[in-house]
Each structure stands twice: as structure tokens, then as C-alpha cells.
Write a protein that holds these residues in place. Structure first.
Motif, short mmCIF file in Angstrom:
data_model
loop_
_atom_site.label_atom_id
_atom_site.label_comp_id
_atom_site.label_asym_id
_atom_site.label_seq_id
_atom_site.Cartn_x
_atom_site.Cartn_y
_atom_site.Cartn_z
N GLY A 1 35.47 -2.50 -17.87
CA GLY A 1 35.25 -3.75 -17.14
C GLY A 1 36.41 -4.72 -17.18
N TRP A 2 37.61 -4.21 -17.40
CA TRP A 2 38.78 -5.09 -17.47
C TRP A 2 39.22 -5.57 -16.09
CZ3 TRP A 2 42.28 -1.93 -21.38
CH2 TRP A 2 41.66 -1.96 -22.64
N PHE A 3 38.96 -4.77 -15.06
CA PHE A 3 39.44 -5.09 -13.71
C PHE A 3 38.27 -4.94 -12.73
CE2 PHE A 3 43.06 -3.30 -16.01
CZ PHE A 3 43.98 -4.33 -15.89
N GLY B 1 38.41 -4.50 -3.76
CA GLY B 1 38.83 -5.75 -3.13
C GLY B 1 40.23 -6.17 -3.53
N GLY B 2 40.69 -7.24 -2.88
CA GLY B 2 42.01 -7.76 -3.17
C GLY B 2 42.01 -9.12 -3.81
N TYR B 3 40.83 -9.80 -3.81
CA TYR B 3 40.72 -11.13 -4.40
C TYR B 3 39.24 -11.47 -4.51
CZ TYR B 3 40.03 -12.46 0.48
OH TYR B 3 39.56 -12.53 1.77
N ASP B 4 38.97 -12.53 -5.24
CA ASP B 4 37.60 -13.00 -5.40
C ASP B 4 37.14 -13.65 -4.09
OD1 ASP B 4 35.18 -14.01 -6.14
OD2 ASP B 4 35.88 -15.01 -7.95
N ALA B 5 36.11 -13.09 -3.47
CA ALA B 5 35.65 -13.59 -2.17
C ALA B 5 35.08 -15.00 -2.26
CB ALA B 5 34.60 -12.65 -1.59
N ASP B 6 34.73 -15.47 -3.44
CA ASP B 6 34.17 -16.82 -3.58
C ASP B 6 35.25 -17.90 -3.58
OD1 ASP B 6 31.62 -15.76 -3.76
OD2 ASP B 6 31.72 -15.58 -5.95
N SER C 1 43.58 -14.64 -9.21
CA SER C 1 42.60 -13.67 -8.74
C SER C 1 43.28 -12.50 -8.05
CB SER C 1 41.61 -14.35 -7.80
OG SER C 1 40.73 -13.40 -7.22
N VAL C 2 44.29 -12.78 -7.22
CA VAL C 2 45.03 -11.72 -6.53
C VAL C 2 45.74 -10.81 -7.54
CG1 VAL C 2 46.99 -11.27 -5.00
CG2 VAL C 2 45.32 -13.02 -4.39
N LEU C 3 46.36 -11.41 -8.55
CA LEU C 3 47.04 -10.62 -9.57
C LEU C 3 46.05 -9.77 -10.37
CD1 LEU C 3 49.64 -13.24 -10.90
CD2 LEU C 3 50.04 -11.34 -9.32
N HIS C 4 44.88 -10.34 -10.65
CA HIS C 4 43.88 -9.60 -11.40
C HIS C 4 43.35 -8.40 -10.60
CE1 HIS C 4 39.69 -9.55 -13.49
NE2 HIS C 4 40.53 -8.76 -14.12
N ALA D 1 48.26 -1.48 -8.75
CA ALA D 1 49.72 -1.47 -8.94
C ALA D 1 50.12 -0.58 -10.10
CB ALA D 1 50.22 -2.90 -9.17
N ALA D 2 49.36 -0.64 -11.20
CA ALA D 2 49.69 0.18 -12.36
C ALA D 2 49.57 1.67 -12.05
CB ALA D 2 48.77 -0.19 -13.53
N THR D 3 48.56 2.06 -11.29
CA THR D 3 48.41 3.47 -10.95
C THR D 3 49.55 3.96 -10.05
OG1 THR D 3 46.97 2.93 -9.06
CG2 THR D 3 45.90 3.38 -11.18
N ILE D 4 50.01 3.11 -9.13
CA ILE D 4 51.12 3.51 -8.25
C ILE D 4 52.40 3.68 -9.07
CG2 ILE D 4 52.57 2.79 -6.34
CD1 ILE D 4 50.19 1.37 -5.14
#
Length: 356
Positions: free
Chosen positions: A194-196, A200-205, A217-220, A226-229
């Protein structure tokens, strides 16, 4: 022109040696390559025009079928004619359609989306492009820099302790299919730990903007994709640079630089790595060209709102204008990236521009 006169020791004769300065061919080389890429661009544009028309159906028929299914009634002839004018009339002369298509591209008009009617295709591309550039562009640069740097060090001391650990480990990681690696990372770090976020790309709220909360939120949301790539891609750069460095360090000019007593760092960076990186740079330029297309698997696995995910949804919905617009943008960026690579090659290696 410069002239040098050399006489014999006895003064019996003299020889006149005329030396003409060599005209730099750098810009001539770039000009020839530019002409080649313009021809390639025209060929790709033409192919991009014909491919969707070779597929079954057409955009106007798809949207007519959708409207009739929703309304349960047949469309009036006037409505059908209006839809065909918007999405292109398949019964029109093919040459006329091609000229209209070139005219649209000249006006930077990529058409209207079928599945998101009446949103223009260019708007959809501009919505997804920043997300793709942020994720795939940044990770491509990071993976290239990381792999090239580590590969140069491993190749400089080939067979050493560092090389014997890094190279086999990298080979093993590179053999893992990216799709499985992304799913494993998503399951472990997002679902189990549950770390990530899962998608989605950001928090919709949060409102979209440059506020600290939205940026975080975008970085999270983008950290795990990004790490997998990076983890999947840097191994290829590392092995390629390592193998080229092993070959380059045996060249005469590298041995001469070492014999002059130059520092190890200078010999590695200025002589060995500079020449060894050229094949890697070609792959890097191609990778940058494909950045606009997005890492399709990454954006599909993580539901990331980039151009790759847009292409995936357009394929599912048979949205031909969006597909055609994405392919057109990918084609342009690939050609520009190749032109950039050729230009940098001419700057780094005089043998290329001298050979024409």
C-alpha cells in the motif's frame, strides 16, 4: 588558399606546394540528412493517410452506428451528410481525400475524435502529452544516464570485481519481460504494502494546478511507474556501453593518452567514453522519439493518463482520427530525434561528415 615554397639544399630546384583549406562539411551533411528526413516525413504522412482507410469501416460509419444504437432510429439523410463532412466522406475521390488531409495537416488540424465527439484530436493529445513527457521522458533520460555511466565504469575495468557483479545481475534483470515486472511491482508495492496508488496519475479530489499538494500527488502516483521503467530499461544501456568501452579502451588513441600520463578520469571521459557512447546515443535518440508514443504497457498497467493510454483506448473504441493523430505525432518525433542524432554524430565524429 595558402602556398608554401620548399627548395632543395643545393638550390638546384624548388617545389611549390599548394595547400587548400578543407571546407567544413558539417552543414552540408546536415542539409543532406534534412532533405532525406523531409522525404521520409512525406512517405510516413502518406502511409498514415492510407492505413486507416485500409481498415474495415470508417469514422463516419462508426459514429452513425453508435448514434442509431443509442437513439433506436435511423438518421436523416441531412444528418448523415453532416457527419460525413466532419469525419470525411468515404465515397469521395481518394485523391481528393488525400489533398484534404494534407490541407488539414498544414492547418495543424488532426480532426475530431469519434469516441469523444466533438472534442478535437489535438486537444486530447495536448491533454495526454504532458503526462507522457513527465513520466516516460524523465525516466528515459535517467535510465540512459545511469546505464551509460555505470557501463563505462564497468567496461573500463572489465573483469574486475565491480564488473563481475554488475554485468551478470544486469543481464538477468534485462531478461525479465517488462509487463511481468510492472505487474509484480504493482502487486507488491501498491496492493500488498500500500505504498503507492493502484492506478491514475494524480488524486482526483485535488484541483489540477501547480499547488504543492497536487505536485506531491503527481510525484506519488508516478513514482512506481517511473521506477519500473528505469529498473527495466537501464540494463540495456549499461550492457551496450560496457561492451563498447571494452573495445574502445584497446584503441591506439586511448593507449597513447594513457602513455602521456593523463588522468584516468580524463582518458575515460574524453577519449574512451566519448567514442564508446556513439552507438548508445543512437538508441537514446530513438528512445526519445518514442517518448511521445508513451510507454504503452506502463500506461495501460497503471492506467496512467498519457498518450500511450490514449492510443490504447482509441484502438478499443476504433477511434480512427485519434489513432491517426497519435501515429502522426509519433512519426514526427521519431524523425526529429533521428535528425538530432545524425547532427550530434556529425559534431562528435568528424569521420561521419567527412565521409558524407
Amino acid at each position: 588558399m595558402t602556398t608554401a615554397v620548399a627548395g632543395t639544399a643545393a638550390g638546384a630546384g624548388a617545389a611549390v606546394v599548394v595547400k587548400q583549406p578543407r571546407t567544413p562539411r558539417r552543414w552540408g551533411f546536415i542539409g543532406r540528412r534534412l532533405g532525406f528526413y523531409l522525404a521520409a516525413a512525406w512517405s510516413a504522412i502518406t502511409l498514415n493517410f492510407f492505413l486507416p482507410r485500409l481498415m474495415p469501416g470508417d469514422p463516419s460509419a462508426a459514429i452513425v452506428e453508435k448514434l442509431q444504437r443509442v437513439s433506436g432510429q435511423q438518421l436523416a439523410p441531412s444528418a448523415l451528410e453532416s457527419i460525413q463532412k466532419v469525419f470525411g466522406n468515404p465515397d469521395a475521390n481518394l485523391g481528393r481525400q488525400y489533398l484534404d488531409y494534407l490541407g488539414q495537416l498544414a492547418r495543424f488540424d488532426l480532426g475530431t475524435s469519434v469516441s469523444n465527439y466533438p472534442v478535437p484530436v489535438s486537444d486530447l493529445l495536448w491533454q495526454g502529452l504532458p503526462w507522457t513527457l513527465l513520466l516516460v521522458g524523465a525516466t528515459t533520460v535517467i535510465a540512459f544516464a545511469l546505464g551509460t555511466g555505470i557501463g563505462a565504469v564497468a567496461g573500463w575495468k572489465a573483469g574486475g570485481r565491480f564488473d563481475t557483479v554488475v554485468s551478470p545481475l544486469t543481464t538477468f534483470v534485462s531478461a525479465i519481460p517488462y509487463f511481468w515486472m510492472a505487474l509484480l511491482g504493482l502487486w507488491l508495492f501498491a496492493f500488498v504494502l500500500g505504498w503507492f496508488p493502484l492506478s491514475g496519475g494524480y488524486d482526483a479530489d485535488l484541483p489540477i494546478g501547480f499547488s504543492p499538494s497536487f505536485v506531491l500527488s503527481v510525484l506519488h502516483y508516478g513514482a512506481l511507474p517511473a521506477a519500473t521503467i528505469v529498473f527495466s530499461a537501464f540494463g540495456g544501456w549499461l550492457l551496450g556501453m560496457r561492451n563498447m568501452t571494452v573495445t574502445t579502451v584497446r584503441e591506439d588513441y586511448v593507449l597513447l593518452a594513457q602513455a602521456k600520463g593523463l588522468s584516468t578520469r580524463r582518458v575515460l571521459l574524453r577519449y574512451a567514453a566519448r567514442n564508446a557512447v556513439l552507438p548508445n546515443f543512437t538508441g537514446f535518440a530513438l528512445a526519445l522519439g518514442h517518448v511521445v508514443g508513451g510507454a504503452l504497457l506502463t500506461e495501460v498497467v497503471f492506467n496512467y493518463p498519457g498518450v500511450g493510454y490514449l492510443l490504447y483506448t482509441s484502438l478499443q473504441q476504433r477511434d480512427y482520427p485519434v489513432m491517426q493523430g497519435v501515429f502522426f505525432m509519433i512519426m514526427l518525433t521519431v524523425l526529429l530525434a533521428n535528425l538530432l542524432a545524425d547532427s550530434v554524430y556529425a559534431l562528435l565524429d568528424p569521420r561521419i561528415r567527412e565521409g558524407g
